[in-house]
Design an enzyme around this catalytic site. Structure first.
Site, short mmCIF file in Angstrom:
data_model
loop_
_atom_site.label_atom_id
_atom_site.label_comp_id
_atom_site.label_asym_id
_atom_site.label_seq_id
_atom_site.Cartn_x
_atom_site.Cartn_y
_atom_site.Cartn_z
N SER A 1 35.70 47.71 38.70
CA SER A 1 36.84 46.79 38.70
C SER A 1 36.50 45.53 39.49
CB SER A 1 38.04 47.48 39.36
OG SER A 1 37.80 47.58 40.75
N LYS A 2 37.39 44.57 39.39
CA LYS A 2 37.21 43.31 40.12
C LYS A 2 37.13 43.58 41.62
CE LYS A 2 39.98 39.25 41.24
NZ LYS A 2 39.07 38.90 42.31
N ARG A 3 37.97 44.53 42.06
CA ARG A 3 37.98 44.83 43.50
C ARG A 3 36.63 45.34 44.01
NH1 ARG A 3 42.83 47.59 43.77
NH2 ARG A 3 41.80 49.36 44.71
#
Ligand code: GLU
Length: 513
Positions: free
Chosen positions: A265-267
């Site tokens: 994910s982006k995180r």
């Protein structure tokens, strides 16, 4: 006659394109080029609530940066224009109507409150997955349960409704996935998906199938997250009478976090310090409305060829030990059969490795241009020949173009301090005396090539009775300040005899022997 291969990349403009999406586009592109087919870009923007300004342009810019060429799309046009679904809105309704006429779809008039109540009722009855389906539809307000006159009246009164697919109760839906083999799903696991929303917009499912059919798509290559939708899509092809030209499906493996514990994910990127987007994206935080910046591979100094080579290997391999592939070689070697079923783990060291390989393989003159640009921006001047010499020397220590200028700093600044560890271990009166003698002799050198410098150093040290191993590190620190770096003889050659001598003398003066 064989059908022309036609594939599509069909992103929704709901934000910047994730690297998983770039991989999907890449595999579509590779297959299209390999089989002499066409690559389409279709923008799936029927969900206006999730529309993000700038996302569509971002997608096109990102594909262009990667070298993924589009044959038909919103910029290129083509025989099936428009390629943006919101502009195709009037085309979908007739197919929903056809499904209703043929008994495969129905009007549903349930209000949001009624739908909530249904879910609450099913949850209270401990139904694990409350859905609008072949069983529950019997209790709801739709054209299957209401008398025909009432349905006609509701329609005449413009009471909001959706159109749902009538999924059979007991039927096995099967299709052959090019990566996963036979996929069999029981229809009881599929709900009566909405095909047309109350605002007259088709949902993703209807628009996607209608467009793939009208655009004559032969292969649907997309992420594994769409696998659960595929049986529903198969039913739609069947009910619309398009089964004989249904595209072949290929669902690509998931991209996992570096530790393999779930979807990338982006995180994860933010946490671990690597981009998950090809280009930097400037957006707004959905909650706070604050501007946000998401980092991109391009801005981080990755070369598009390296990035693409890396992505190609996330889920595919050529079956040989060769790792470096140009786009042409990828096209030549790509096959869906060699795409793996198992998830691919993102490896930030590997993407750096690829970048190093591509950067170092560039001609020195090209590296020199990066270097000169960065040095000029820092207010330093260097001529092209010198820049090329420096680039050739420091490239072995560079992963990104910007590393070249960082590694080159030593040529433009005399050391302001000297590595303490090396000095405390290696600096002594004998070494200082030997280096002073070397510095004195440097300006008289006829041959200031790396070899010439090395020869003179060896001579001086022999005369002084000092072994080269005793002084080499001290000499490096005297000239550069640092304990490690590129080849020292080459550094002194590029600096020139005068400057090298001056630096050695400055070190001798600064360092108490
Ligand atoms: N619009 C879908 C997406 O955003 C396309 C899925 C598909 O390729 O069918 O990924």
């Amino acid at each position: 006659m064989e059908r022309e291969v036609r594939v599509r990349f069909a992103p929704s403009p709901t934000g910047p394109l994730h690297i998983g999406g770039v991989r999907t586009a890449l595999y579509n592109y590779l297959l299209a080029r390999k089989l002499g087919g066409k690559m389409l870009l279709r923008i799936e923007d029927t969900d206006q609530n999730r529309f993000v300004p700038g996302a569509e342009q971002y997608i096109m810019d990102a594909l262009r940066w990667c070298g993924i060429e589009i044959d038909e799309g919103i910029e290129q046009g083509g025989p099936h224009a428009p390629y943006r679904q919101s502009e195709r809105k009037p085309m979908y309704r007739q197919y929903a109507d056809q499904l209703i006429t043929d008994g495969y779809a129905y009007y549903a008039f349930d209000t949001p409150e009624e739908l909530d109540a249904m879910r609450a009722r099913l949850t209270a009855a401990k139904v694990p997955n409350p859905q609008y389906n072949s069983i529950t539809r019997a209790q709801m307000r739709n054209s299957l349960t209401l008398p025909a006159e009432e349905v006609a009246q509701l329609l005449a009164d413009n009471i909001p409704y959706v159109i749902r697919l009538k999924v059979p109760r007991k039927e096995e839906v099967r299709f052959q996935d090019l990566i996963r083999g036979w996929v069999v799903v029981h229809s009881s696991a599929i709900d009566d998906k909405v095909l047309m929303k109350s605002d007259g917009m088709p949902t993703y499912h209807l628009a996607n199938i209608v467009d793939d059919h009208l655009m004559e798509i032969t292969h649907v290559i997309r992420g594994e997250e769409w696998l659960p939708s595929a049986p529903l899509h198969v039913l739609l092809y069947r009910y619309l009478g398009w089964e004989s030209t249904m595209p072949q499906f290929a669902h690509l493996p998931l991209l996992l976090k570096p530790d393999g514990t779930g979807k990338l994910s982006k995180r994860d990127g933010d946490k671990l310090g690597f981009p998950v987007f090809p280009l930097e994206f400037h957006g707004t935080d959905a909650q706070t409305g604050e501007p946000t910046v998401s980092s991109g591979y391009r801005e981080a100094g990755y070369l598009p060829d390296a990035f693409i080579n890396f992505l190609a290997f996330l889920g595919w391999n050529p079956g040989t030990t060769q790792e470096l592939f140009t786009m042409e070689e990828l096209i030549e070697n790509f096959s869906i059969e060699r795409v793996s079923k198992s998830p691919a783990r993102f490896d930030q060291n590997k993407v750096r490795w690829f970048n190093e390989q591509y950067l170092r393989a560039k001609p020195d003159a090209e590296l020199a241009r990066y270097l000169m640009d960065d040095l000029t921006a820092q207010g330093l001047t260097v001529d092209a020949a010198k820049a090329e010499q420096i680039a050739a020397l420091v490239k072995e220590r560079a992963t990104f173009p910007a590393d070249l200028a960082r590694e080159a700093q030593l040529f433009f600044q005399r050391p302001s301090n000297y590595d303490e560890q090396v000095i405390s271990k290696k600096w002594n009166p004998q070494v200082a005396a030997a280096l002073t003698e070397f510095a004195d002799q440097l300006p008289t050198l006829n041959d200031a090539s790396p070899e010439g410098i090395k020869a003179r150093l060896t001579e001086v040290l022999e005369a002084q009775g000092v072994k080269i191993g005793q002084v080499l590190q001290a000499l490096r620190v005297a000239v550069t300040g640092q304990a490690a770096g590129p080849d020292l003889m080459h550094i002194m050659h590029i600096l020139g005899a005068q400057e090298t001598a001056a630096r050695i003398k400055a070190a001798v003066a600064a360092l108490p022997a």
